[in-house]
Design a protein around this motif. Sequence first.
Motif, short mmCIF file in Angstrom:
data_model
loop_
_atom_site.label_atom_id
_atom_site.label_comp_id
_atom_site.label_asym_id
_atom_site.label_seq_id
_atom_site.Cartn_x
_atom_site.Cartn_y
_atom_site.Cartn_z
N GLU A 202 0.92 -1.37 0.01
CA GLU A 202 0.02 -0.21 -0.10
C GLU A 202 0.98 1.37 -0.05
O GLU A 202 0.71 2.15 -0.81
CB GLU A 202 -0.76 -0.22 1.00
N ASN A 205 2.87 1.27 -3.40
CA ASN A 205 1.92 1.91 -4.58
C ASN A 205 1.50 3.48 -4.46
O ASN A 205 1.38 4.12 -5.47
CB ASN A 205 0.63 1.09 -4.55
N LYS A 206 1.57 3.90 -3.09
CA LYS A 206 0.71 5.01 -2.91
C LYS A 206 1.96 6.40 -3.19
O LYS A 206 1.70 7.43 -3.64
CB LYS A 206 0.27 5.53 -1.49
N TYR A 210 6.02 2.65 -8.27
CA TYR A 210 5.68 1.36 -8.76
C TYR A 210 4.56 0.95 -7.98
O TYR A 210 4.26 1.41 -7.10
CB TYR A 210 7.25 0.75 -8.04
N GLU A 211 4.17 -0.28 -8.66
CA GLU A 211 3.15 -0.93 -8.07
C GLU A 211 3.76 -2.24 -7.71
O GLU A 211 4.32 -3.37 -8.60
CB GLU A 211 2.12 -1.21 -9.20
N TRP A 212 3.71 -2.68 -6.51
CA TRP A 212 4.36 -4.10 -6.19
C TRP A 212 3.70 -5.05 -6.76
O TRP A 212 2.46 -5.15 -6.61
CB TRP A 212 4.44 -4.01 -4.40
N LYS A 214 3.57 -6.00 -9.65
CA LYS A 214 3.28 -5.49 -11.19
C LYS A 214 4.56 -5.27 -11.88
O LYS A 214 5.02 -5.91 -12.92
CB LYS A 214 2.16 -4.74 -11.22
#
Length: 484
Positions: A202, A205-206, A210-212, A214
Amino acid sequence: MREMEADVIVVGGGAAGLAAAIAAAEQGAEVLVFEKANTTGGCANMAMGLLGVETKLQKDRLIDCTRESAFQKFMDYTHWRSDARLVKGYIDKSASTIAWLQDMGVKFALPSKYFPGSEATWHIVQPKTGAPGLRAAATMIKAMTDRAEELGVKICLDSPIQRILKEDGEVIGVVAKDGEGEISAYGSAVIIATGGFGDSPEFINKYTDYEWGKDLFSYRIPGLTGDGISMAWDAGAASDRMDMELVFFAPNTGGYAPVELPFRQPNLFVNLDGERFYDEAVVENPVFSVNAIARQRDRVAFSIIDDAILHQYEKNGLDLINVVTSNISMDDFKQEMQELIKNGNDVLFIADSIEELAAKTGIDKEGLEKTIADYNECCKFRDTMFNKNPKYLKPINGPKYYALKFAPSAYGSLGGIRINYKTEVLDKDNHVIPGLYAAGTDANSICNPDYVFVLPGNTLGFAVNSGRMAGENAIQFIKEHFSE
């Protein structure tokens, strides 16, 4: 609600927290450490070593990296985005910190470079058994924990902090919770050292790009969920630059897996369009490489070799090694490769033709065929695209083709709480919040915009040194504000 009192309260029992606790206790302070895990150390238990500049170990080996040159290299690397006084204080203190740890019984195997172009600042801990490697620093944590307890520091395990207590704008303590309920712990100074947010998708991503899971496949050390950062913000602290300590790995393999060995070399690297995108000799610097990979479609890249290159690595050795991979052999690679083939995977691809390799990897076929043809021509003369060192130019002709998928990863997070060069926490107007300090990963915004791999050992080095600084500065604050 139960109550406790101490001069200094440390939130987090990792490398930074232990260093802060020891530094304060060495000056006679009563110190409380609250750690939410059931053991001390945190992510430092996974580490190998820490930065030191002008240490006796370096001087004995004629390593001539000076504090002045290290500071200049650090600031040049970050283009002076970092707090220069904080960086200078950290580097200047690093040699005495290595000696300080040695006095506790910590032994160091050697001061090492991370890769050939870096400085030998990485003081790798010598474990009691076995060769230095991943998790070697757990031996250091044991020595630090013993020293803290010897000095009378009370370490409360399984005791997460709930919030920071303030009165008239000053920090006066914390509320913690253990198996018996809540505890109000009062003190003259509070030091936050909870290890960052590497275990919080969270937060990642915020607060990062990056988006963990993905486009980022980083280590997740359990418990590093940004608790201390959130509590500091709730207490009025300003946020600072937040990022990940970026490197690149084959996704979901655990990082520096044996299967990476012949692929983490200056081979041909291509993106999903089948195109080259950087001078592959840069692969030795994980930060430069991940920066290049992160610009590609889906943030992935593929290292490609053939039978001839694989056999050359087996016979003559690898082109590039570093301290982390030096304990991995090609036999380890072959064993893991067979396991991946047997069990199935989505990172290692083996094919009998370029067309088949493109189909298996998802790389554009025409782009890959053209790139390999152009690259093979470069191998006859010179690299006209990136001027790659000719010794690394190896043609790719099959009959078998191998590709390993790489993507951004990270050892952990960096930054979150804004501090000054005294490790005092600052509010949004850059004013000091009296009695509140932060150290270690929670406050490590000095690697800006990139982790300074040319001076290896910065994460653990900053943790221990900033912890010492916080403990010492907290005592100075107490003497100035609470002495009769």
